[in-house]
Design a protein around this motif. Structure first.
Motif, mmCIF file in Angstrom:
data_model
loop_
_atom_site.group_PDB
_atom_site.id
_atom_site.type_symbol
_atom_site.label_atom_id
_atom_site.label_comp_id
_atom_site.label_asym_id
_atom_site.label_seq_id
_atom_site.Cartn_x
_atom_site.Cartn_y
_atom_site.Cartn_z
ATOM 1 N N LEU A 24 0.819 -1.211 0.000
ATOM 2 C CA LEU A 24 0.000 0.000 0.000
ATOM 3 C C LEU A 24 0.855 1.265 0.000
ATOM 4 O O LEU A 24 0.661 2.145 -0.843
ATOM 5 C CB LEU A 24 -0.919 -0.018 1.218
ATOM 6 C CG LEU A 24 -2.259 0.660 1.054
ATOM 7 C CD1 LEU A 24 -3.147 -0.132 0.132
ATOM 8 C CD2 LEU A 24 -2.925 0.823 2.402
ATOM 9 N N VAL A 25 1.818 1.360 0.924
ATOM 10 C CA VAL A 25 2.613 2.595 1.010
ATOM 11 C C VAL A 25 3.543 2.753 -0.184
ATOM 12 O O VAL A 25 3.753 3.873 -0.662
ATOM 13 C CB VAL A 25 3.385 2.736 2.350
ATOM 14 C CG1 VAL A 25 2.412 2.844 3.519
ATOM 15 C CG2 VAL A 25 4.405 1.637 2.564
ATOM 16 N N ALA A 26 4.096 1.652 -0.700
ATOM 17 C CA ALA A 26 4.967 1.748 -1.869
ATOM 18 C C ALA A 26 4.175 2.191 -3.096
ATOM 19 O O ALA A 26 4.636 3.042 -3.873
ATOM 20 C CB ALA A 26 5.676 0.420 -2.125
ATOM 21 N N GLN A 59 1.923 9.192 -5.643
ATOM 22 C CA GLN A 59 2.139 10.579 -5.219
ATOM 23 C C GLN A 59 3.251 11.226 -6.031
ATOM 24 O O GLN A 59 3.156 12.394 -6.396
ATOM 25 C CB GLN A 59 2.483 10.638 -3.723
ATOM 26 C CG GLN A 59 1.275 10.622 -2.833
ATOM 27 C CD GLN A 59 1.631 10.832 -1.366
ATOM 28 O OE1 GLN A 59 1.054 10.178 -0.528
ATOM 29 N NE2 GLN A 59 2.539 11.715 -1.039
ATOM 30 N N ARG A 60 4.318 10.475 -6.307
ATOM 31 C CA ARG A 60 5.425 11.010 -7.099
ATOM 32 C C ARG A 60 4.962 11.367 -8.504
ATOM 33 O O ARG A 60 5.523 12.246 -9.140
ATOM 34 C CB ARG A 60 6.575 10.017 -7.144
ATOM 35 C CG ARG A 60 7.289 9.924 -5.790
ATOM 36 C CD ARG A 60 8.430 8.962 -5.804
ATOM 37 N NE ARG A 60 9.461 9.417 -6.728
ATOM 38 C CZ ARG A 60 10.413 8.639 -7.211
ATOM 39 N NH1 ARG A 60 10.460 7.372 -6.876
ATOM 40 N NH2 ARG A 60 11.313 9.122 -8.039
ATOM 41 N N ALA A 61 3.917 10.682 -8.978
ATOM 42 C CA ALA A 61 3.352 10.964 -10.303
ATOM 43 C C ALA A 61 2.303 12.077 -10.226
ATOM 44 O O ALA A 61 1.633 12.370 -11.216
ATOM 45 C CB ALA A 61 2.751 9.700 -10.894
ATOM 46 N N GLY A 62 2.144 12.692 -9.044
ATOM 47 C CA GLY A 62 1.214 13.807 -8.889
ATOM 48 C C GLY A 62 -0.204 13.415 -8.545
ATOM 49 O O GLY A 62 -1.106 14.237 -8.582
ATOM 50 N N VAL A 101 -12.535 8.618 0.039
ATOM 51 C CA VAL A 101 -11.456 9.001 0.943
ATOM 52 C C VAL A 101 -10.157 8.998 0.156
ATOM 53 O O VAL A 101 -9.827 8.022 -0.517
ATOM 54 C CB VAL A 101 -11.353 8.008 2.131
ATOM 55 C CG1 VAL A 101 -10.156 8.319 3.003
ATOM 56 C CG2 VAL A 101 -12.636 8.035 2.950
ATOM 57 N N GLN A 102 -9.450 10.141 0.212
ATOM 58 C CA GLN A 102 -8.158 10.246 -0.450
ATOM 59 C C GLN A 102 -7.055 9.896 0.545
ATOM 60 O O GLN A 102 -7.174 10.152 1.749
ATOM 61 C CB GLN A 102 -7.915 11.654 -0.975
ATOM 62 C CG GLN A 102 -8.788 12.023 -2.155
ATOM 63 C CD GLN A 102 -8.482 13.426 -2.635
ATOM 64 O OE1 GLN A 102 -8.308 14.342 -1.834
ATOM 65 N NE2 GLN A 102 -8.407 13.601 -3.942
ATOM 66 N N LEU A 103 -5.965 9.343 0.011
ATOM 67 C CA LEU A 103 -4.844 8.935 0.847
ATOM 68 C C LEU A 103 -3.575 9.667 0.434
ATOM 69 O O LEU A 103 -3.368 9.942 -0.748
ATOM 70 C CB LEU A 103 -4.610 7.430 0.707
ATOM 71 C CG LEU A 103 -5.788 6.524 1.032
ATOM 72 C CD1 LEU A 103 -5.451 5.079 0.717
ATOM 73 C CD2 LEU A 103 -6.198 6.675 2.477
ATOM 74 N N ALA A 104 -2.738 9.969 1.421
ATOM 75 C CA ALA A 104 -1.433 10.568 1.156
ATOM 76 C C ALA A 104 -0.477 10.128 2.256
ATOM 77 O O ALA A 104 -0.873 9.951 3.411
ATOM 78 C CB ALA A 104 -1.535 12.087 1.120
ATOM 79 N N LEU A 105 0.785 9.948 1.880
ATOM 80 C CA LEU A 105 1.805 9.631 2.874
ATOM 81 C C LEU A 105 2.139 10.875 3.682
ATOM 82 O O LEU A 105 2.210 11.972 3.134
ATOM 83 C CB LEU A 105 3.081 9.142 2.187
ATOM 84 C CG LEU A 105 3.023 7.774 1.517
ATOM 85 C CD1 LEU A 105 4.267 7.555 0.664
ATOM 86 C CD2 LEU A 105 2.902 6.680 2.558
#
Length: 171
Positions: A41-43, A49-52, A96-100
């Motif tokens: 999940l986190v990877a 996220q790196r792709a925006g 629900v949106q997710l972000a590290l």
């Protein structure tokens, strides 16, 4: 398997390999406080996220191949650990949106390095992570994963074998 048996099926071997690798990744990321499923999940979230992208739980479930309910459970645990944040999607209040978090990014970067080293080790029999055999293996797996599952067939007399039929593992 008996002498006359043709050996394990491809499905059985894929299942065994998936379990072997899951256990290896579980052990490798445990010192970072992660399980294999949480790492997945986190990877994935890190890459998105790196792709925006700031994906929804549903989008992350689709990307990872995990059930949406399981992603929700994992996300709550990762949020409690301070690794991700969950927020309502402004364009869809049901989503629900997710972000590290910063801590989540740091742990994920460490975990990616650990898992890349593990993959190099696990793929050494094929020549390593960047070897032609590994690329061919990856292509074959991708081909199999790209085939959609057929709808399930209800159990009826036409799909049931007789008790005298030889039973072979389907996995």
């Amino acid at each position: 398997m008996g002498k006359g048996s043709p050996g394990p099926t491809p499905g059985f071997l894929v299942w065994r390999l998936a379990n072997k690798w899951r256990v290896a990744v579980d052990r490798a990321v445990a010192p970072l406080g992660l399980t294999h499923a949480q790492y997945s999940l986190v990877a994935s979230l890190h890459g998105m996220q790196r792709a925006g992208e700031r994906p929804s739980q549903r989008r992350l479930a689709d990307h990872t191949g995990l059930e949406a309910l399981y992603v929700s459970k994992l996300a709550r645990a990762l949020e409690s650990a301070g690794l991700i944040e969950r927020t309502r999607d402004p364009s869809d209040p049901r989503a629900v949106q997710l972000a590290l978090t910063e801590q989540g990014q740091a742990v994920t970067r460490q975990a990616v390095v650990v898992v890349q080293e593990l993959l190099q080790q696990l793929l050494e029999p094929l020549g390593g992570l960047d070897a032609p055999r590994t690329r061919a293996f990856t292509d074959e797996l991708t081909t199999l994963l790209d085939v959609p599952l057929a709808p399930s067939v209800p159990n009826d007399d036409t799909t049931q074998g007789s008790l005298n039929d030889e039973v072979k593992p389907l996995v």
